[in-house]
Design a protein around this motif. Structure first.
Motif, PDB file in Angstrom:
ATOM      1  N   MET A   1       0.835  -1.186   0.000  1.00  0.00           N
ATOM      2  CA  MET A   1       0.000   0.000   0.000  1.00  0.00           C
ATOM      3  C   MET A   1       0.882   1.253   0.000  1.00  0.00           C
ATOM      4  N   ALA A   2       0.570   2.146  -0.929  1.00  0.00           N
ATOM      5  CA  ALA A   2       1.357   3.378  -1.042  1.00  0.00           C
ATOM      6  C   ALA A   2       0.537   4.562  -0.548  1.00  0.00           C
ATOM      7  N   LYS A   3       1.251   5.578  -0.052  1.00  0.00           N
ATOM      8  CA  LYS A   3       0.617   6.841   0.326  1.00  0.00           C
ATOM      9  C   LYS A   3       0.681   7.747  -0.893  1.00  0.00           C
ATOM     10  N   ILE A   4      -0.492   8.190  -1.349  1.00  0.00           N
ATOM     11  CA  ILE A   4      -0.551   8.941  -2.601  1.00  0.00           C
ATOM     12  C   ILE A   4      -1.179  10.318  -2.402  1.00  0.00           C
ATOM     13  N   LEU A   5      -0.558  11.316  -3.036  1.00  0.00           N
ATOM     14  CA  LEU A   5      -1.062  12.683  -3.056  1.00  0.00           C
ATOM     15  C   LEU A   5      -1.619  12.929  -4.457  1.00  0.00           C
ATOM     16  N   ILE A   6      -2.879  13.352  -4.531  1.00  0.00           N
ATOM     17  CA  ILE A   6      -3.530  13.612  -5.818  1.00  0.00           C
ATOM     18  C   ILE A   6      -3.707  15.121  -5.992  1.00  0.00           C
ATOM     19  N   VAL A   7      -3.180  15.661  -7.091  1.00  0.00           N
ATOM     20  CA  VAL A   7      -3.310  17.103  -7.332  1.00  0.00           C
ATOM     21  C   VAL A   7      -3.894  17.346  -8.720  1.00  0.00           C
ATOM     22  N   ASP A   8      -5.071  17.947  -8.740  1.00  0.00           N
ATOM     23  CA  ASP A   8      -5.767  18.266  -9.987  1.00  0.00           C
ATOM     24  C   ASP A   8      -6.748  19.380  -9.665  1.00  0.00           C
ATOM     25  N   ALA A  38       0.451  21.454  -4.294  1.00  0.00           N
ATOM     26  CA  ALA A  38       1.194  20.197  -4.481  1.00  0.00           C
ATOM     27  C   ALA A  38       2.524  20.249  -3.752  1.00  0.00           C
ATOM     28  N   VAL A  39       3.246  21.355  -3.921  1.00  0.00           N
ATOM     29  CA  VAL A  39       4.563  21.507  -3.299  1.00  0.00           C
ATOM     30  C   VAL A  39       4.427  21.543  -1.774  1.00  0.00           C
ATOM     31  N   GLU A  40       3.459  22.326  -1.274  1.00  0.00           N
ATOM     32  CA  GLU A  40       3.262  22.434   0.173  1.00  0.00           C
ATOM     33  C   GLU A  40       2.826  21.109   0.779  1.00  0.00           C
ATOM     34  N   LEU A  41       1.893  20.419   0.123  1.00  0.00           N
ATOM     35  CA  LEU A  41       1.410  19.133   0.638  1.00  0.00           C
ATOM     36  C   LEU A  41       2.504  18.073   0.566  1.00  0.00           C
ATOM     37  N   THR A  44       4.695  18.485   3.592  1.00  0.00           N
ATOM     38  CA  THR A  44       4.050  18.088   4.836  1.00  0.00           C
ATOM     39  C   THR A  44       3.783  16.589   4.919  1.00  0.00           C
ATOM     40  N   LEU A  45       3.271  16.025   3.820  1.00  0.00           N
ATOM     41  CA  LEU A  45       2.774  14.642   3.853  1.00  0.00           C
ATOM     42  C   LEU A  45       3.814  13.588   3.480  1.00  0.00           C
ATOM     43  N   LYS A  46       4.848  13.982   2.746  1.00  0.00           N
ATOM     44  CA  LYS A  46       5.868  13.037   2.270  1.00  0.00           C
ATOM     45  C   LYS A  46       5.243  11.770   1.657  1.00  0.00           C
ATOM     46  N   PRO A  47       4.416  11.945   0.615  1.00  0.00           N
ATOM     47  CA  PRO A  47       3.762  10.771   0.007  1.00  0.00           C
ATOM     48  C   PRO A  47       4.765   9.904  -0.763  1.00  0.00           C
ATOM     49  N   ASP A  48       4.381   8.658  -1.021  1.00  0.00           N
ATOM     50  CA  ASP A  48       5.220   7.756  -1.821  1.00  0.00           C
ATOM     51  C   ASP A  48       5.131   8.132  -3.301  1.00  0.00           C
ATOM     52  N   VAL A  49       3.951   8.575  -3.716  1.00  0.00           N
ATOM     53  CA  VAL A  49       3.710   8.913  -5.118  1.00  0.00           C
ATOM     54  C   VAL A  49       2.809  10.145  -5.183  1.00  0.00           C
ATOM     55  N   VAL A  50       3.063  10.998  -6.193  1.00  0.00           N
ATOM     56  CA  VAL A  50       2.204  12.164  -6.442  1.00  0.00           C
ATOM     57  C   VAL A  50       1.638  12.027  -7.849  1.00  0.00           C
ATOM     58  N   THR A  51       0.322  12.231  -7.997  1.00  0.00           N
ATOM     59  CA  THR A  51      -0.235  12.363  -9.346  1.00  0.00           C
ATOM     60  C   THR A  51      -0.508  13.851  -9.520  1.00  0.00           C
ATOM     61  N   LEU A  52      -0.009  14.396 -10.623  1.00  0.00           N
ATOM     62  CA  LEU A  52      -0.055  15.841 -10.852  1.00  0.00           C
ATOM     63  C   LEU A  52      -0.669  16.150 -12.206  1.00  0.00           C
ATOM     64  N   GLU A  73      14.940  14.907  -4.755  1.00  0.00           N
ATOM     65  CA  GLU A  73      15.237  14.366  -6.089  1.00  0.00           C
ATOM     66  C   GLU A  73      14.678  12.959  -6.280  1.00  0.00           C
ATOM     67  N   ASN A  74      14.295  12.285  -5.191  1.00  0.00           N
ATOM     68  CA  ASN A  74      13.725  10.937  -5.295  1.00  0.00           C
ATOM     69  C   ASN A  74      12.204  10.916  -5.362  1.00  0.00           C
ATOM     70  N   ALA A  75      11.588  12.085  -5.426  1.00  0.00           N
ATOM     71  CA  ALA A  75      10.118  12.155  -5.495  1.00  0.00           C
ATOM     72  C   ALA A  75       9.625  11.380  -6.712  1.00  0.00           C
ATOM     73  N   LYS A  76       8.549  10.624  -6.508  1.00  0.00           N
ATOM     74  CA  LYS A  76       7.949   9.844  -7.599  1.00  0.00           C
ATOM     75  C   LYS A  76       6.673  10.548  -8.035  1.00  0.00           C
ATOM     76  N   ILE A  77       6.746  11.150  -9.227  1.00  0.00           N
ATOM     77  CA  ILE A  77       5.639  11.971  -9.718  1.00  0.00           C
ATOM     78  C   ILE A  77       5.112  11.407 -11.033  1.00  0.00           C
ATOM     79  N   ILE A  78       3.797  11.233 -11.084  1.00  0.00           N
ATOM     80  CA  ILE A  78       3.126  10.765 -12.301  1.00  0.00           C
ATOM     81  C   ILE A  78       2.276  11.926 -12.808  1.00  0.00           C
ATOM     82  N   MET A  79       2.496  12.317 -14.049  1.00  0.00           N
ATOM     83  CA  MET A  79       1.742  13.419 -14.639  1.00  0.00           C
ATOM     84  C   MET A  79       0.418  12.912 -15.204  1.00  0.00           C
TER      85      MET A  79
END
Length: 119
Positions: A1-8, A38-41, A44-52, A73-79
């Motif tokens: 299970m991953a912690k995910i931040l969703i930004v849209d 997205a940057v602020e969250l 704060t949250l240090k998610p495993d993955v960000v969808t942007l 630099e290790n942030a995992k971002i999916i556009m």
């Protein structure tokens, strides 16, 4: 299970992604409406993955990728992009995004992108 931040900026798109990812047993740790959030969250949250999303007010997805990657630099971002935004997707990948998914979201593709990001 991953912690995910969703930004849209579109609530419907956040809900759609959230439903797909929850069904796949991922935890949605936060949601944002623009690149600045997205940057602020991320901080704060240090998610495993960000969808942007690419096209957003205040700060777009491309600027947000660069800002997040400067901090981690290790942030995992999916556009996430609509059709016809290939040029910006390429720029986002060059800026450090690891994958992209196209709207309207296809459930299997979303899950595949997240699973690949976690490898």
């Amino acid at each position: 299970m991953a912690k995910i931040l969703i930004v849209d900026d579109a609530k419907f798109m956040r809900m759609t992604l959230s439903n797909i990812l929850r069904k796949a047993n991922h935890e949605i740790v936060g949601e944002g409406e623009n690149g600045q959030e997205a940057v602020e969250l991320y901080r704060t949250l240090k998610p495993d993955v960000v969808t942007l999303d690419i096209t957003m007010p205040i700060m777009n997805g491309l600027e947000a990728v660069k800002a997040i990657k400067r901090e981690d630099e290790n942030a995992k971002i999916i556009m996430c992009s609509a059709m016809g935004q290939q040029k910006m997707v390429v720029e986002a990948i060059e800026a450090g995004a690891i994958d992209f998914i196209v709207k309207p979201f296809e459930e299997s593709r979303v899950i595949e992108a997240v699973n690949r990001a976690l490898m």
